[in-house]
Enzyme design. Structure first.
Site, short mmCIF file in Angstrom:
data_model
loop_
_atom_site.label_atom_id
_atom_site.label_comp_id
_atom_site.label_asym_id
_atom_site.label_seq_id
_atom_site.Cartn_x
_atom_site.Cartn_y
_atom_site.Cartn_z
N TYR A 256 -19.39 12.98 5.31
CA TYR A 256 -20.23 11.99 6.02
C TYR A 256 -20.02 10.62 5.36
CZ TYR A 256 -24.66 9.41 6.57
OH TYR A 256 -25.62 8.44 6.76
N SER B 149 -23.77 3.33 5.34
CA SER B 149 -24.69 3.99 4.41
C SER B 149 -24.24 3.69 2.99
CB SER B 149 -24.62 5.52 4.62
OG SER B 149 -25.26 6.18 3.55
P1 NAP Z 1 -33.27 9.76 12.46
O1 NAP Z 1 -34.57 9.19 12.03
O2 NAP Z 1 -33.08 11.22 12.31
O3 NAP Z 1 -33.06 9.32 13.99
C1 NAP Z 1 -31.98 9.74 14.67
C2 NAP Z 1 -32.01 9.15 16.09
O4 NAP Z 1 -30.72 9.34 16.64
C3 NAP Z 1 -32.97 9.82 17.03
O5 NAP Z 1 -33.50 8.84 17.89
C4 NAP Z 1 -32.10 10.81 17.81
O6 NAP Z 1 -32.71 11.07 19.07
C5 NAP Z 1 -30.80 10.02 17.89
N1 NAP Z 1 -29.54 10.74 17.95
C6 NAP Z 1 -29.11 11.74 17.16
N2 NAP Z 1 -27.86 12.10 17.49
C7 NAP Z 1 -27.47 11.29 18.51
C8 NAP Z 1 -26.29 11.17 19.27
N3 NAP Z 1 -25.24 11.96 19.07
N4 NAP Z 1 -26.23 10.21 20.22
C9 NAP Z 1 -27.29 9.41 20.44
N5 NAP Z 1 -28.43 9.47 19.76
C10 NAP Z 1 -28.53 10.41 18.79
O7 NAP Z 1 -32.03 9.07 11.69
P2 NAP Z 1 -31.96 7.76 10.77
O8 NAP Z 1 -32.20 8.15 9.37
O9 NAP Z 1 -32.76 6.68 11.36
O10 NAP Z 1 -30.41 7.42 10.86
C11 NAP Z 1 -29.92 6.34 11.63
C12 NAP Z 1 -28.65 5.81 11.01
O11 NAP Z 1 -28.90 5.37 9.67
C13 NAP Z 1 -27.49 6.79 10.93
O12 NAP Z 1 -26.28 6.10 11.21
C14 NAP Z 1 -27.48 7.20 9.46
O13 NAP Z 1 -26.21 7.60 9.03
C15 NAP Z 1 -27.90 5.89 8.82
N6 NAP Z 1 -28.42 6.05 7.46
C16 NAP Z 1 -29.59 6.71 7.25
C17 NAP Z 1 -30.07 6.82 5.94
C18 NAP Z 1 -31.36 7.52 5.60
O14 NAP Z 1 -31.61 7.75 4.41
N7 NAP Z 1 -32.19 7.87 6.58
C19 NAP Z 1 -29.33 6.27 4.89
C20 NAP Z 1 -28.15 5.62 5.14
C21 NAP Z 1 -27.71 5.50 6.46
P3 NAP Z 1 -32.31 12.36 20.00
O15 NAP Z 1 -32.62 13.58 19.21
O16 NAP Z 1 -33.14 12.19 21.25
O17 NAP Z 1 -30.85 12.18 20.28
#
Ligand code: NAP
Length: 253
Positions: free
Chosen positions: A158, A145
């Protein structure tokens, strides 16, 4: 998503936490580029729905329930992939948690443990299980991130776990060479469920957009495009790198 490239034809890809958000977009992009993809997350219902959506787009996909901190479910994810497809070419470790906005000095030990376990340790343990099935020319991608470079308040601890992934990328790239490349994507802010607490606040969202040179938040497709590049042979001489995909939001030199 209109995708014309077919760079991942014949490859087998596992993406963790891939039933929505960035992980789902990565699985979709990989599938549209010709890979067989294995999607996973904690809830069977979400896995089934993601499989259905991808199948409707013509993607070859398998779904497996896998909470990344559950050892048996991690093993299942690898075993079912290998049973069905014979080997693994791409692993994207995408799962993360950010359970609190507390400052680091106020954080309960159980929360510190959870952050380390899901954001860092589970990646290592999954790759331990996957390593013997990875073919020559395979590719591992960690999802860090922009907070790994700037651990701002509300994302501080985080952010520190995401900084650890930058080091883990370098260490694993050395350890898994020369047959496997290991790289990392550091997304900027993307309006997903995970980032709701930031991007749904109008003032905060505008500030984040302003911080970006491109004056917008990222999309899940922006992140998927970067991951597909790193997974493909177009990146065949890139290993140990982190690609910041944040529209020019300040990160590093
Ligand atoms: P998201 O849209 O909230 O999606 C989260 C996904 O992860 C869902 O499919 C959820 O499904 C699954 N999940 C949650 N906890 C889990 C666990 N312990 N084991 C397996 N699956 C799990 O999140 P996102 O924003 O795409 O984030 C994905 C990645 O991008 C993360 O590593 C985050 O740190 C990184 N990131 C995001 C952002 C941002 O702004 N969005 C920025 C920088 C980095 P279930 O509920 O069915 O488990």
């Amino acid at each position: 998503m209109e995708v014309k490239a077919r760079r991942l034809e014949g490859k087998v890809a596992i993406v963790t936490a891939s039933t929505q958000g960035i992980g789902f977009a990565i699985a979709e992009r990989f599938g549209l580029e010709g890979a067989s993809v294995v999607v996973s997350s904690r809830k069977q219902k979400n896995v089934d729905e993601a499989v259905r959506k991808l199948q409707s787009k013509g993607v070859e996909v398998t779904g497996v329930v896998c909470h990344v901190s559950n050892p048996q479910q991690r093993k299942d994810l690898i075993d079912k992939t290998v049973q069905k497809y014979g080997h693994i070419d791409i692993v994207v470790s995408n799962a993360a948690a950010n359970p609190t906005v507390d400052g680091i000095l106020d954080m309960k030990e159980s929360v510190l443990d959870k952050l380390w376990e899901i954001n860092v340790k589970a990646t290592i343990l999954l790759l331990q299980d996957a390593a013997s099935h990875l073919r020559k020319g395979s590719s591992v991608i960690l999802i860090s991130s922009i907070a790994g470079y700037h651990p701002q308040a509300s994302l501080a601890m985080y952010g520190v776990t995401k900084t650890a992934l930058l080091g883990l990328t370098k260490a694993l790239a050395a350890e898994m060479s020369p047959d496997t490349r290991v790289n990392c994507v550091a997304p900027g802010f993307v309006p997903t469920h995970f980032a709701d607490f930031l991007t749904k606040d109008e003032t905060l969202r505008k500030t984040l957009e302003e911080q970006s040179l491109l004056k917008r938040l990222g999309t899940t497709e922006d992140m998927a495009a970067a991951a597909a590049f790193l997974a493909s042979d177009d990146a065949s001489y890139i290993s140990g790198e982190t690609l910041v995909v944040a529209g020019g939001t300040p990160s590093r030199l």
